[in-house]
Structure formats: structure tokens, C-alpha cells
Design a protein around this motif. Structure first.
Motif, PDB file in Angstrom:
ATOM      1  N   SER A   1       0.845  -1.197   0.000  1.00 31.52           N
ATOM      2  CA  SER A   1       0.000   0.000   0.000  1.00 31.52           C
ATOM      3  C   SER A   1       0.874   1.238   0.000  1.00 31.52           C
ATOM      4  CB  SER A   1      -0.898   0.029   1.240  1.00 31.52           C
ATOM      5  OG  SER A   1      -1.809  -1.031   1.206  1.00 31.52           O
ATOM      6  N   PHE A   2       0.391   2.272  -0.709  1.00 33.65           N
ATOM      7  CA  PHE A   2       1.114   3.540  -0.777  1.00 33.65           C
ATOM      8  C   PHE A   2       0.156   4.616  -1.255  1.00 33.65           C
ATOM      9  CE2 PHE A   2       1.698   1.033  -4.590  1.00 33.65           C
ATOM     10  CZ  PHE A   2       1.354   1.904  -5.617  1.00 33.65           C
ATOM     11  N   ASP A   3       0.536   5.872  -1.045  1.00 33.88           N
ATOM     12  CA  ASP A   3      -0.241   7.004  -1.548  1.00 33.88           C
ATOM     13  C   ASP A   3       0.364   7.490  -2.855  1.00 33.88           C
ATOM     14  OD1 ASP A   3      -1.972   6.914   0.579  1.00 33.88           O
ATOM     15  OD2 ASP A   3      -1.089   8.616   1.640  1.00 33.88           O
ATOM     16  N   MET A   4      -0.513   7.882  -3.789  1.00 32.31           N
ATOM     17  CA  MET A   4      -0.068   8.395  -5.086  1.00 32.31           C
ATOM     18  C   MET A   4      -0.776   9.718  -5.357  1.00 32.31           C
ATOM     19  SD  MET A   4      -0.159   6.606  -8.849  1.00 32.31           S
ATOM     20  CE  MET A   4       1.481   5.871  -8.729  1.00 32.31           C
ATOM     21  N   LYS A   5      -0.012  10.698  -5.803  1.00 32.98           N
ATOM     22  CA  LYS A   5      -0.540  12.020  -6.151  1.00 32.98           C
ATOM     23  C   LYS A   5      -0.560  12.145  -7.663  1.00 32.98           C
ATOM     24  CE  LYS A   5      -1.059  16.669  -5.568  1.00 32.98           C
ATOM     25  NZ  LYS A   5      -2.342  17.192  -5.248  1.00 32.98           N
ATOM     26  N   VAL A   6      -1.712  12.564  -8.209  1.00 35.95           N
ATOM     27  CA  VAL A   6      -1.846  12.793  -9.638  1.00 35.95           C
ATOM     28  C   VAL A   6      -1.968  14.297  -9.858  1.00 35.95           C
ATOM     29  CG1 VAL A   6      -3.221  12.362 -11.700  1.00 35.95           C
ATOM     30  CG2 VAL A   6      -2.974  10.569  -9.974  1.00 35.95           C
ATOM     31  N   ASN A   7      -1.123  14.824 -10.743  1.00 35.54           N
ATOM     32  CA  ASN A   7      -1.136  16.250 -11.039  1.00 35.54           C
ATOM     33  C   ASN A   7      -0.981  16.420 -12.546  1.00 35.54           C
ATOM     34  OD1 ASN A   7      -0.995  19.004 -11.017  1.00 35.54           O
ATOM     35  ND2 ASN A   7       0.972  19.126  -9.967  1.00 35.54           N
TER      36      ASN A   7
ATOM     37  N   THR B   1       3.036  10.836  -8.850  1.00 39.70           N
ATOM     38  CA  THR B   1       4.230  10.626  -8.025  1.00 39.70           C
ATOM     39  C   THR B   1       3.869   9.806  -6.787  1.00 39.70           C
ATOM     40  OG1 THR B   1       3.847  12.741  -6.896  1.00 39.70           O
ATOM     41  CG2 THR B   1       5.383  12.752  -8.756  1.00 39.70           C
ATOM     42  N   THR B   2       4.843   9.049  -6.327  1.00 39.41           N
ATOM     43  CA  THR B   2       4.672   8.270  -5.105  1.00 39.41           C
ATOM     44  C   THR B   2       6.032   7.914  -4.526  1.00 39.41           C
ATOM     45  OG1 THR B   2       3.568   6.358  -4.106  1.00 39.41           O
ATOM     46  CG2 THR B   2       4.596   6.005  -6.251  1.00 39.41           C
ATOM     47  N   LYS B   3       6.040   7.640  -3.252  1.00 41.76           N
ATOM     48  CA  LYS B   3       7.185   7.026  -2.575  1.00 41.76           C
ATOM     49  C   LYS B   3       6.630   5.792  -1.893  1.00 41.76           C
ATOM     50  CE  LYS B   3      10.025  11.037  -1.790  1.00 41.76           C
ATOM     51  NZ  LYS B   3      10.899  11.753  -0.906  1.00 41.76           N
ATOM     52  N   LEU B   4       7.308   4.671  -2.088  1.00 39.44           N
ATOM     53  CA  LEU B   4       6.855   3.471  -1.421  1.00 39.44           C
ATOM     54  C   LEU B   4       8.037   2.714  -0.840  1.00 39.44           C
ATOM     55  CD1 LEU B   4       6.071   0.731  -3.976  1.00 39.44           C
ATOM     56  CD2 LEU B   4       6.181   3.050  -4.777  1.00 39.44           C
ATOM     57  N   MET B   5       7.742   2.013   0.239  1.00 39.46           N
ATOM     58  CA  MET B   5       8.738   1.192   0.904  1.00 39.46           C
ATOM     59  C   MET B   5       8.447  -0.274   0.592  1.00 39.46           C
ATOM     60  SD  MET B   5      10.620   3.450   2.357  1.00 39.46           S
ATOM     61  CE  MET B   5      11.685   2.474   3.415  1.00 39.46           C
ATOM     62  N   VAL B   6       9.487  -0.983   0.178  1.00 38.06           N
ATOM     63  CA  VAL B   6       9.360  -2.397  -0.173  1.00 38.06           C
ATOM     64  C   VAL B   6      10.193  -3.207   0.816  1.00 38.06           C
ATOM     65  CG1 VAL B   6       9.755  -4.133  -1.955  1.00 38.06           C
ATOM     66  CG2 VAL B   6       9.066  -1.812  -2.614  1.00 38.06           C
ATOM     67  N   ASP B   7       9.577  -4.210   1.416  1.00 45.26           N
ATOM     68  CA  ASP B   7      10.273  -5.105   2.342  1.00 45.26           C
ATOM     69  C   ASP B   7      10.803  -6.298   1.546  1.00 45.26           C
ATOM     70  OD1 ASP B   7      11.124  -6.906   4.267  1.00 45.26           O
ATOM     71  OD2 ASP B   7       9.305  -6.747   5.481  1.00 45.26           O
ATOM     72  N   ARG B   8      12.100  -6.297   1.288  1.00 45.07           N
ATOM     73  CA  ARG B   8      12.707  -7.340   0.450  1.00 45.07           C
ATOM     74  C   ARG B   8      12.600  -8.730   1.064  1.00 45.07           C
ATOM     75  NH1 ARG B   8      18.518  -8.411   1.541  1.00 45.07           N
ATOM     76  NH2 ARG B   8      19.070  -7.339   3.458  1.00 45.07           N
TER      77      ARG B   8
ATOM     78  N   GLU C   1      13.560   2.008  -0.419  1.00 40.97           N
ATOM     79  CA  GLU C   1      12.614   3.041  -0.839  1.00 40.97           C
ATOM     80  C   GLU C   1      12.630   3.213  -2.349  1.00 40.97           C
ATOM     81  OE1 GLU C   1      12.515   7.836  -0.534  1.00 40.97           O
ATOM     82  OE2 GLU C   1      12.838   6.762   1.347  1.00 40.97           O
ATOM     83  N   LEU C   2      11.450   3.393  -2.912  1.00 37.75           N
ATOM     84  CA  LEU C   2      11.313   3.737  -4.320  1.00 37.75           C
ATOM     85  C   LEU C   2      10.629   5.093  -4.415  1.00 37.75           C
ATOM     86  CD1 LEU C   2      10.052   0.339  -5.803  1.00 37.75           C
ATOM     87  CD2 LEU C   2      12.374   1.276  -5.894  1.00 37.75           C
ATOM     88  N   ASP C   3      11.257   6.009  -5.132  1.00 37.71           N
ATOM     89  CA  ASP C   3      10.713   7.342  -5.380  1.00 37.71           C
ATOM     90  C   ASP C   3      10.353   7.375  -6.863  1.00 37.71           C
ATOM     91  OD1 ASP C   3      10.036  10.000  -5.449  1.00 37.71           O
ATOM     92  OD2 ASP C   3      11.955  10.725  -4.696  1.00 37.71           O
ATOM     93  N   VAL C   4       9.047   7.437  -7.162  1.00 39.77           N
ATOM     94  CA  VAL C   4       8.571   7.230  -8.528  1.00 39.77           C
ATOM     95  C   VAL C   4       7.896   8.475  -9.080  1.00 39.77           C
ATOM     96  CG1 VAL C   4       7.093   5.777  -9.981  1.00 39.77           C
ATOM     97  CG2 VAL C   4       8.181   4.795  -7.937  1.00 39.77           C
ATOM     98  N   THR C   5       8.271   8.843 -10.293  1.00 40.41           N
ATOM     99  CA  THR C   5       7.594   9.900 -11.052  1.00 40.41           C
ATOM    100  C   THR C   5       7.171   9.311 -12.379  1.00 40.41           C
ATOM    101  OG1 THR C   5       8.940  11.618 -10.008  1.00 40.41           O
ATOM    102  CG2 THR C   5       7.791  12.219 -12.043  1.00 40.41           C
ATOM    103  N   LEU C   6       5.866   9.281 -12.615  1.00 41.17           N
ATOM    104  CA  LEU C   6       5.310   8.733 -13.849  1.00 41.17           C
ATOM    105  C   LEU C   6       4.800   9.862 -14.728  1.00 41.17           C
ATOM    106  CD1 LEU C   6       3.144   5.909 -12.222  1.00 41.17           C
ATOM    107  CD2 LEU C   6       5.423   5.662 -13.234  1.00 41.17           C
ATOM    108  N   ASN C   7       5.213   9.874 -15.966  1.00 39.48           N
ATOM    109  CA  ASN C   7       4.699  10.833 -16.948  1.00 39.48           C
ATOM    110  C   ASN C   7       3.881  10.060 -17.972  1.00 39.48           C
ATOM    111  OD1 ASN C   7       5.964  13.426 -16.149  1.00 39.48           O
ATOM    112  ND2 ASN C   7       7.816  12.219 -16.401  1.00 39.48           N
ATOM    113  N   PHE C   8       2.690  10.574 -18.254  1.00 37.50           N
ATOM    114  CA  PHE C   8       1.798   9.879 -19.190  1.00 37.50           C
ATOM    115  C   PHE C   8       1.088  10.865 -20.095  1.00 37.50           C
ATOM    116  CE2 PHE C   8      -0.114  10.483 -15.035  1.00 37.50           C
ATOM    117  CZ  PHE C   8      -1.323  11.093 -15.303  1.00 37.50           C
TER     118      PHE C   8
END
Length: 188
Positions: A137-143, A148-155, A181-188
Motif C-alpha cells: 500500500s502507498f499514496d499516489m498524487k496525480v497532477n 508521483t509516489t514514494k513506497l517502501m518495499v520489504d525485500r 525506498e522507491l521514489d517514482v515519477t510517472l509521466n503519461f
């Protein structure tokens, strides 16, 4: 009069369909970015990884879904250079970590979304790494045309054991933390 009623019903149906129509927007993989940070007792390393493909689904203007494939062979350390960079990149791609020869991709599939307001959504998804799928689970902001989102993954949930205090005792300052941590920026 009957014609006017039929016309009105058709207009309302068309507006309703248009308002709630589902559209899929392909993510521009070359303009999007995924940055990672992995930490250990004595410091941290950072880098990038590329998306192979991805798409976001919208109902009207509201985020409604998404699917992504990550190219695990693209793991790239950005805080080191030369021989040390090559060694870490190779180690992260090895079976000690992500085993990219056998598992060249990872996948993220949105399952449910909750609109928190202000174009922020709580996403519940399934993440598959090394053939193992776990919820995340994570929060995602659409603008506009960016998300964009930051998520933590437990390997540890993906059986990535190297240097993990969850699997080995007495590692001391050789311990590598399970979460990255993954810091993600998606462009679409």
C-alpha cells in the motif's frame, strides 16, 4: 414531444458515459523515473531502475487502476563509479538479491484505490518480485499528466536474504536493512 424526450435521454446517456468512461493512459517510460535507496548499518546506496511498460487507468478524471512492469536488468547504482559501481550493480542483479537472469521483470498491479481528496489516492496493489507476490500500500498524487509516489518495499517478503537481519544473526555492521525506498515519477 416524444422526439424531444428521446433526444434528452440520449444526451444524458452520452454525458453520463463520457463523464464516467474509463480511459487507459500509457506511461512514457523514457520520461518517467524510478529512483531507489537501500540502507545498511554503515550507510546507504542509491540508483535508478527503468520501467519496461506501464499504464494508469482513469474513470473520468479519477485514478481507477494501474499496471507496471519494471525492467530488473536495468538496476543502476548512481552513488558509485568505476569498479565499485560495477561490483554493486552485478551483486544486486545476482541471485543474492534480485536474480535478474531468472526474473528479468517485476510487476505492480493496482487492486483497489481510495480517493483521499486533492488528487491523492491510497493504492492497494500486488507487487511481484522474484516470482513472489505480496500486497503493498502507498499514496499516489496525480497532477495533470504526472503521478508521483514514494513506497517502501520489504525485500524479506520476496526471499531476498543477503545481509538481512530477518534471516541471519550476528551480522553487526554488515546488516543491510530489509526495506528499500522507491521514489517514482510517472509521466503519461
Amino acid at each position: 414531444m416524444k422526439t424531444m424526450k428521446s433526444f434528452a435521454v440520449a444526451v444524458i446517456a452520452l454525458v453520463s458515459f463520457t463523464t464516467f468512461a474509463q480511459t487507459t493512459k500509457k506511461v512514457n517510460t523514457t520520461e518517467s523515473k524510478v529512483e531507489w535507496v537501500g540502507k545498511k548499518v554503515t550507510g546507504q546506496h542509491s540508483g535508478t531502475i527503468s520501467l519496461a511498460e506501464g499504464a494508469l487507468v482513469f474513470k473520468g478524471k479519477k485514478l481507477a487502476g494501474g499496471t507496471f512492469t519494471v525492467d530488473m536488468t536495468s538496476i543502476n547504482t548512481t552513488d558509485l563509479q568505476g569498479e565499485m559501481k560495477g561490483k554493486l550493480d552485478g551483486h544486486l542483479k545476482s541471485d543474492d538479491f534480485f536474480g535478474v537472469e531468472k526474473f528479468p521483470t517485476a510487476n505492480l498491479v493496482f487492486k483497489t484505490l481510495t480517493n483521499k481528496g486533492n488528487d491523492v489516492y491510497t493504492v492497494n496493489a500486488d507487487l511481484t518480485i522474484k516470482g513472489k507476490t505480496n500486497p503493498i500500500s502507498f499514496d499516489m498524487k496525480v497532477n495533470g499528466s504526472t503521478a508521483t509516489t514514494k513506497l517502501m518495499v520489504d525485500r524479506a517478503k520476496y526471499d531476498i536474504r543477503y545481509g538481512s537481519g530477518s534471516f541471519f544473526d550476528n551480522l553487526g555492521d554488515k546488516t543491510i536493512y530489509d526495506e528499500f525506498e522507491l521514489d517514482v515519477t510517472l509521466n503519461f
